[in-house]
Enzyme design. Structure first.
Site, PDB file in Angstrom:
ATOM      1  CG  ASN A  13       4.987  -9.629   4.736  1.00  0.00           C
ATOM      2  OD1 ASN A  13       5.058 -10.699   5.187  1.00  0.00           O
ATOM      3  ND2 ASN A  13       5.019  -9.515   3.469  1.00  0.00           N
ATOM      4  CG  ASP A  15       5.135  -3.490   4.759  1.00  0.00           C
ATOM      5  OD1 ASP A  15       5.546  -4.783   4.782  1.00  0.00           O
ATOM      6  OD2 ASP A  15       4.477  -2.917   3.766  1.00  0.00           O
ATOM      7  N   GLY A  41       2.116  -6.376   3.585  1.00  0.00           N
ATOM      8  CA  GLY A  41       2.046  -7.898   3.054  1.00  0.00           C
ATOM      9  C   GLY A  41       0.744  -7.699   2.112  1.00  0.00           C
ATOM     10  CD  GLU A 140       3.642 -10.607  -1.000  1.00  0.00           C
ATOM     11  OE1 GLU A 140       4.167  -9.573  -1.327  1.00  0.00           O
ATOM     12  OE2 GLU A 140       2.977 -10.328   0.096  1.00  0.00           O
ATOM     13  N   GLY A 214       0.721   1.486 -14.164  1.00  0.00           N
ATOM     14  CA  GLY A 214       1.081   2.814 -13.526  1.00  0.00           C
ATOM     15  C   GLY A 214       0.487   4.096 -14.171  1.00  0.00           C
ATOM     16  CB  ALA A 216       0.892   3.898 -18.953  1.00  0.00           C
ATOM     17  CB  ALA A 242       0.025  -0.230  -0.535  1.00  0.00           C
ATOM     18  CB  ALA A 243      -0.222   2.067  -5.975  1.00  0.00           C
ATOM     19  N   GLY A 244      -0.938  -1.068  -5.908  1.00  0.00           N
ATOM     20  CA  GLY A 244      -1.532  -2.231  -6.445  1.00  0.00           C
ATOM     21  C   GLY A 244      -2.553  -2.823  -5.562  1.00  0.00           C
ATOM     22  CG  ASP A 245      -1.221  -4.473  -1.837  1.00  0.00           C
ATOM     23  OD1 ASP A 245      -1.123  -5.385  -2.690  1.00  0.00           O
ATOM     24  OD2 ASP A 245      -0.353  -4.343  -1.256  1.00  0.00           O
ATOM     25  CB  CYS A 275      -3.123   4.105  -2.684  1.00  0.00           C
ATOM     26  SG  CYS A 275      -1.766   3.114  -1.501  1.00  0.00           S
ATOM     27  CE  LYS A 278      -3.831   9.784   2.730  1.00  0.00           C
ATOM     28  NZ  LYS A 278      -4.995   9.180   3.494  1.00  0.00           N
TER      29      LYS A 278
END
Length: 298
Positions: A13, A15, A41, A140, A214, A216, A242-245, A275, A278
């Site tokens: 995607n 963003d 994305g 996605e 997160g 935790a 994008a932390a999870g990515d 990540c 920023k």
């Protein structure tokens, strides 16, 4: 140590990211403070993150024939990702509208565009999956494409990591091919009816799972009886988009390099922490040195 070969099948995607002191309520207009336009994305983010974490990576995805598509391919290729299989379909590319508040929390609306056209894997795409050490997928794109990729990977001995986001119904053949499931608390609740209080409920679906929470931290559980909590790395949060990515990609790279899974989760947690310091999605994805700087062995 040989370089891990990762294939990411997923979304790309553009963003459009705006920052403001708080997120607007329905019907409210407010002035923002900053704006950036960056490739995103979950698929493209994880592909770029895998390369920055030290892997070689092939990205299987689809972009539109619009100006956003041209920019997306150029940026993803410039990041070192192999985009030779990236499809171009007539029409609009995927777009994500991202609003971020001063605490780093976000609200996101995604229009899939070309991502919905990623169906029917080709022989060349399947060959790339079979040649990889790890396949990483998300939700996605059409779920039947994810399932076909995972089944092909399982048959070839390629490890399969599914970041099941956004949560949706998963066909049995996909679950049967998953080696490691990565979900956040909301996704775990959607799949099992339980959140952080019972991460082992995810093992009714897959043999191994990571539940991210997160600040935790994260839980790793598997059917062999392992249950390990990995604390979050404390940092100042600017943008959690994008932390999870970053986490999922680093987990794939670390596990592919031969780390035990719990240690790979620790390294992935360092990637997620690096990540969030920023603004933006792909521009914030950390390089290996940044991950190692925050990584604390167990």
């Amino acid at each position: 140590m040989s370089q891990t070969r990762v294939v990411v099948v997923g979304s790309a995607n553009m963003d459009l990211v705006a920052m403001a002191p708080s997120l607007p309520r329905p019907g409210e207009t407010m002035l923002g403070t900053d704006f950036v336009m960056v490739p995103g994305g979950k698929g493209a983010n994880q592909a770029v993150a895998a390369v920055r974490a030290g892997a070689s990576c092939v990205f299987l995805g689809a972009i539109g024939s619009d100006a956003f598509g041209v920019t997306l391919k150029a940026r993803i290729t410039a990041a070192g990702v192999d985009t030779s299989h990236l499809r171009v379909v007539y029409g609009a590319s995927g777009v994500a509208l991202v609003m971020v508040n001063a605490q780093g929390e976000n609200a996101i609306m995604v229009t899939p565009g070309a991502n919905d056209a990623l169906v029917g894997l080709t022989d060349d795409e399947l060959a790339a999956i079979r040649a990889a050490d790890v396949l990483v997928a998300q939700l996605e794109i059409p779920v039947q494409t994810v399932a076909a990729a995972a089944v092909a990977a399982r048959a070839a001995g390629t490890r399969v990591i599914l970041n099941a986001a956004p949560a949706r119904a998963l066909p049995p053949e996909l679950l049967a091919a998953v080696d490691l499931l990565v979900v956040n608390e909301g996704e775990a609740q959607a799949f099992t009816g339980r959140g952080r209080e019972e991460p082992r409920a995810l093992l009714d679906l897959v043999p191994r799972a990571v539940l991210t929470l997160g600040d935790a931290g994260a839980w790793y559980v598997d059917r062999d009886g392992t249950e390990a909590h990995v604390p979050a790395v404390p940092v100042d949060v600017v943008d959690s988009t994008a932390a999870g990515d970053a986490f999922t990609a680093a987990l794939a790279v670390g596990w592919g390099e031969g780390r035990d899974v719990v240690d790979a989760v620790r390294w992935a947690s360092a990637a997620g922490a690096a990540c969030v310091r920023k603004l933006g999605a792909s521009v914030a994805l950390p390089r290996r040195a940044e991950i190692d700087e925050l990584y604390a062995p167990g």
